[in-house]
Design an enzyme around this catalytic site. Structure first.
Site, PDB file in Angstrom:
ATOM      1  CG  ASP A 198       3.596  12.981  42.597  1.00  0.00           C
ATOM      2  OD1 ASP A 198       4.540  13.466  41.954  1.00  0.00           O
ATOM      3  OD2 ASP A 198       3.552  11.777  42.923  1.00  0.00           O
ATOM      4  CG  HIS A 199       1.922  18.227  38.635  1.00  0.00           C
ATOM      5  ND1 HIS A 199       1.453  18.740  37.444  1.00  0.00           N
ATOM      6  CD2 HIS A 199       0.820  17.901  39.345  1.00  0.00           C
ATOM      7  CE1 HIS A 199       0.133  18.720  37.441  1.00  0.00           C
ATOM      8  NE2 HIS A 199      -0.277  18.218  38.589  1.00  0.00           N
ATOM      9  CB  THR A 253      -5.597   6.979  35.639  1.00  0.00           C
ATOM     10  OG1 THR A 253      -6.542   8.039  35.448  1.00  0.00           O
ATOM     11  CG2 THR A 253      -6.308   5.768  36.232  1.00  0.00           C
ATOM     12  N   GLY A 254      -3.470   9.680  36.399  1.00  0.00           N
ATOM     13  CA  GLY A 254      -2.459  10.607  35.934  1.00  0.00           C
ATOM     14  C   GLY A 254      -2.808  11.399  34.682  1.00  0.00           C
ATOM     15  CD  GLU A 255      -2.769  14.943  35.795  1.00  0.00           C
ATOM     16  OE1 GLU A 255      -1.557  14.839  36.106  1.00  0.00           O
ATOM     17  OE2 GLU A 255      -3.674  15.074  36.640  1.00  0.00           O
ATOM     18  CG  ASN A 275       2.644  15.607  35.642  1.00  0.00           C
ATOM     19  OD1 ASN A 275       3.360  16.587  35.644  1.00  0.00           O
ATOM     20  ND2 ASN A 275       1.364  15.657  36.013  1.00  0.00           N
ATOM     21  N   GLY A 281     -15.223   8.925  36.015  1.00  0.00           N
ATOM     22  CA  GLY A 281     -16.194   8.160  35.248  1.00  0.00           C
ATOM     23  C   GLY A 281     -16.728   6.955  35.997  1.00  0.00           C
TER      24      GLY A 281
END
Length: 312
Positions: A36-37, A103-105, A108, A172
């Site tokens: 999903d981008h 938590t995405g990038e 995007n 993490g």
């Protein structure tokens, strides 16, 4: 361990993704991941169709489960809208849809012009977003005012018989603790047994763990490495850079530091089934329940056929 196929929206047109899904199901793959981008990682990949449109189209050509790997419901799209999209997808796929979240990038999510939150704040936002979506999936009108999101008199009318499972990507310690506490399953793209064990110890128990890796089928290993390095050298970008770089151009610059040798270690290149088997075994040994393989480059039909003959 179940074997699925990973649809890369960053590299293929909607028609190619639908073709791959049909070929994968016919070959015996047991499920689909789909990315999903908003942007591809670099301009050479060159695509990025809206995932929810593709998921709707997939419902008309496959009957195997579909998981987003992964959706970020905290900035680019409000969680109330993601809840509606996921509910419709679950209806279309007769309950065989899983919402994978993370938590995405910045790549995007920054497109709305909002600041890119810290990793810790994004985890807080994700926890609240999942809570909002589950309230909406329970039915009835929802009003919510939290530290990050507001929902006012919202109701999702088209609902599946059971809410979509929510799997979470996490790396993490704080993210693992959150995933173990709120997620129905765990998503990871490295065969890291320590992380899998950490998820299970944090409350994940025997919940499903999904993994994925990339392969670059070509007539020779050398050609496979060349294709993979041209299109996916970003797979070798280390650390937290993948979360903070804001554009494909920045990833292209960072990828200049990645050598072909590093790409060859990150991606299963060439026609040899033993290379694919070695990657599958790493995930099996790390305790994964499902693993999804993505093709890099033009030879996706050949990779799917290799799996049909050798593993499925």
């Amino acid at each position: 361990m179940r074997i699925g196929y990973f649809l890369s929206c960053e590299e293929y047109t909607p028609a190619q993704l639908i073709e791959q899904a049909r070929l994968a199901q016919d070959a015996g793959f047991q499920g689909l991941w789909i990315s999903d981008h908003y942007h591809p990682w670099n301009d050479a990949q060159g695509q990025s169709p809206f995932v929810w449109s593709v998921i709707g189209a997939l419902s008309q050509v496959v009957t195997i489960p579909v998981t987003t790997a992964v959706t970020c419901p905290i900035q680019r799209i409000h969680p109330a809208v993601v809840a509606q999209a996921a509910a419709t997808s679950a209806v279309l796929h007769d309950g065989r849809f899983v919402l994978g979240v993370g938590t995405g990038e910045a790549l995007n999510e920054h497109i709305t012009g909002e600041r890119w939150p810290s990793a810790g704040e994004r985890l807080e936002m994700l926890e609240e977003a999942v809570d909002v979506m589950r309230k909406l999936w329970d039915g009835g009108f929802v009003n919510h005012r939290g530290p990050h999101f507001a929902v006012e008199h919202a109701q999702v009318y088209t609902l599946p018989p059971a809410p979509p499972p929510v799997y979470m990507s996490a790396f993490g310690p704080k993210a693992l603790d959150l995933a173990g506490r709120i997620a129905d399953g765990y998503i990871l793209t490295t065969p890291d047994k320590e992380l899998v064990d950490g998820f299970r110890a944090a409350g994940g128990g025997d919940k499903p763990v999904q993994g994925g890796f990339k392969a670059s089928w070509a007539p020779s290993e050398r050609e496979g490495v060349e294709i993979a390095h041209r299109l996916w050298a970003n797979a070798g970008v280390p650390g937290e850079l993948s979360q903070v770089l804001p554009s494909p151009k920045h990833f292209e610059q960072a990828s200049e530091l990645v050598t072909p040798e590093r790409t060859a270690k990150a991606i299963a290149c060439g026609p040899d089934p033993a290379k694919q088997a070695s990657y599958l075994k790493r995930y099996e040994a790390a305790g994964f329940d499902e693993v999804y393989v993505a093709n890099v480059g033009p030879h996706y039909a050949e990779l799917i056929d290799l799996y049909r003959k050798e593993f499925l």
